[in-house]
Design an enzyme around this catalytic site. Structure first.
Site, short mmCIF file in Angstrom:
data_model
loop_
_atom_site.label_atom_id
_atom_site.label_comp_id
_atom_site.label_asym_id
_atom_site.label_seq_id
_atom_site.Cartn_x
_atom_site.Cartn_y
_atom_site.Cartn_z
CB THR A 185 -6.33 16.28 -1.59
OG1 THR A 185 -5.28 16.20 -0.62
CG2 THR A 185 -6.07 15.26 -2.68
NE ARG B 146 -0.41 6.61 -2.42
CZ ARG B 146 -0.28 5.54 -1.65
NH1 ARG B 146 0.84 4.83 -1.69
NH2 ARG B 146 -1.25 5.16 -0.85
CE1 TYR C 263 -7.58 12.30 -0.85
CE2 TYR C 263 -6.82 12.20 1.42
CZ TYR C 263 -6.61 11.97 0.07
OH TYR C 263 -5.43 11.40 -0.35
CE LYS D 31 -0.80 16.41 -0.56
NZ LYS D 31 -1.13 15.31 -1.49
CB ILE E 6 0.78 9.15 4.14
CG1 ILE E 6 1.86 9.74 3.22
CG2 ILE E 6 0.43 7.73 3.66
CD1 ILE E 6 3.15 8.94 3.21
CB ALA E 7 -4.61 7.55 4.36
CE1 TYR F 125 -3.29 2.96 0.81
CE2 TYR F 125 -1.87 3.39 2.69
CZ TYR F 125 -2.89 3.78 1.85
OH TYR F 125 -3.51 4.99 2.04
N GLY G 17 8.72 11.66 -4.64
CA GLY G 17 9.97 11.08 -5.09
C GLY G 17 11.20 11.50 -4.32
CB VAL G 18 11.79 14.01 -1.65
CG1 VAL G 18 12.96 14.52 -0.82
CG2 VAL G 18 11.20 15.13 -2.50
NE ARG G 19 11.80 7.18 -1.78
CZ ARG G 19 10.60 7.73 -1.99
NH1 ARG G 19 10.45 9.04 -1.81
NH2 ARG G 19 9.57 7.01 -2.37
NE ARG H 18 5.34 5.22 -2.24
CZ ARG H 18 4.94 6.08 -3.19
NH1 ARG H 18 5.65 7.21 -3.38
NH2 ARG H 18 3.89 5.83 -3.92
CB SER I 210 -4.43 12.06 5.92
OG SER I 210 -5.46 11.64 5.06
CG HIS J 236 -1.94 11.51 -4.30
ND1 HIS J 236 -2.61 12.59 -3.77
CD2 HIS J 236 -2.29 10.46 -3.54
CE1 HIS J 236 -3.33 12.20 -2.73
NE2 HIS J 236 -3.15 10.90 -2.58
#
Length: 410
Positions: A172, A268, A146, A241, A94-95, A40, A298-300, A320, A122, A265
């Site tokens: 969102t 996703r 939401y 957003k 993030i949910a 998920y 995408g930030v890592r 994530r 969220s 998102h």
């Protein structure tokens, strides 16, 4: 030890994490998280091209090092809409943090506060906004909305977040329905832990539902008038957003938005949408300093944060990686992730002569054209490796429990 909610295993760890980079946490977290919950988090929509390209696209931009700058001891402190922060790194909403840790968003807020970062929770959070606020009363926080089709629900949310001291709303607009997330379908994922706002308003709805079912309760039709109405009824600043082009930036600002949030998102929703870093310059140009710009997806790396700031973002969100940190170390794990990225950012600042975050916003970034991959989804059976089984990541099969998702039947 592992806590179980209706058979679903939740980490109860609270420890600082040792890591070389945040990417390595993605593999480590499999030892404590069920497969459905892991995918998920660690997946995108369709073939996951956008999900992968969000990170890969940062390599299309190059940081130009600087020498003879006569500078040392750079500072990552910054200010955003009157809030003083120790870092420009933000906890993106993030949910359902309860899939990562028993303390869910409460632990995430504690970790963000310890690192001096802005936290965003969220509508689909497990913990109440009151409990989240109580975990770090003086810490700055925003709320991701939401928008519901039911305005009584929306008003309940507005009332609760204002009383809990939230500083503003991220509306969102890019996830009006769920993207086609193959990983969720392959693992039959449903939310295994109750979502607070749905529990208090609908009596438990939200546990045991799929992602698509949850999105179905949200408004699928949002326009400029909704931005105006939310600002009026909530009395809070509203940042839109999900802005990925100049046209939407103009619409948002024209509707009275207090900021724009550049995100897809996390890959996703619409697969083959461009990477956020590739559209950031267009949005920043359209905004033209009229309102703040937030960026994520995408930030890592600290270098990713540096590039986004240098290209016009005011805050840079992570997603994530902090959930992996939450599962592996609770609040201290979240703090560890932020501090790791912050340390990498400081190195880039030193090597480019940027004393402050304001200096970073004027750093030189170059750009080259590129081609991208077209690989199958990471959860495609031809690519997915066998998921490890450990004593900590297995769902306990109990009476009246769905053994696949860990959700109770209702």
């Amino acid at each position: 030890m592992t806590h179980y909610y209706n058979g679903f295993p939740q980490s109860d760890r609270d420890e600082k994490l040792d890591m070389v980079n945040v990417d390595e946490l993605e593999e480590r977290v499999k030892q404590v998280m069920p497969e459905g919950a892991y995918y998920y988090i660690a997946s995108g929509s369709e073939n996951e091209w956008t999900w992968r390209n969000n990170t890969a696209a940062f390599n299309h931009y190059q940081i130009i090092p600087r020498a003879l700058t006569n500078m040392d001891n750079p500072s990552t402190e910054t200010e955003f809409m009157g809030m003083k922060l120790k870092t420009p790194i933000m906890i993106s909403p993030i949910a359902c943090h309860g899939i990562a840790h028993m303390d869910a968003e409460v632990a995430t807020q504690k970790g963000a506060a310890a690192a001096g970062a802005l936290f965003a929770s969220s509508t689909y959070a497990n913990k109440s906004v009151e409990d989240i606020a109580a975990a770090a009363p003086d810490a700055p926080r925003f709320f991701q909305l939401y928008l519901s089709k039911d305005w009584e629900f929306n008003r309940m949310v507005f009332d609760a977040i204002k009383k809990a001291g939230y500083k503003g709303i991220f509306l969102t607009v890019d996830a009006l329905i769920s993207g086609y997330r193959e990983a969720n379908l392959r693992t039959n994922f449903t939310y295994p832990v109750p979502l607070d706002f749905f529990t208090r308003y609908l009596g438990g709805k939200g546990e045991g539902q799929s992602v698509a079912q949850m999105y179905a309760s949200s408004a699928q039709k949002i326009g400029p008038d909704d931005v105006r109405r939310i600002k009026e009824e909530s009395g809070l600043p509203v940042i839109v957003k999900g802005v990925m082009c100049a046209e939407d930036a103009y619409l948002a600002i024209g509707a009275g938005a207090d900021g724009v949030y550049v995100t897809n998102h996390g890959g996703r929703e619409v697969d083959t949408a461009p990477a956020t870093i590739d559209v950031l310059p267009e949005v920043v140009k359209a905004v033209n300093h009229r309102v703040p710009v937030i960026f994520d997806s995408g930030v890592r790396r600290g270098s990713h944060i540096f590039k986004a700031l240098a290209m016009g973002a005011d805050l840079v969100g992570i997603g994530r990686p902090y959930l992996y940190g939450l599962a592996l170390g609770g609040a201290k794990g979240v703090q560890s992730v932020i501090e790791e990225l912050n340390e990498e950012l400081i190195i880039n600042m030193q090597l480019t002569g940027c004393k402050t975050i304001e200096d970073v916003k004027h750093a030189r970034i170059d750009h080259i054209r590129y081609t991208a991959d077209n690989l199958p989804s990471n959860t495609d059976p031809t690519r997915r490796a066998a998921y490890p089984k450990t004593a900590e990541n297995q769902i306990k099969v109990e009476a009246d429990t769905d053994a696949t998702s860990g959700a109770s039947h209702h």
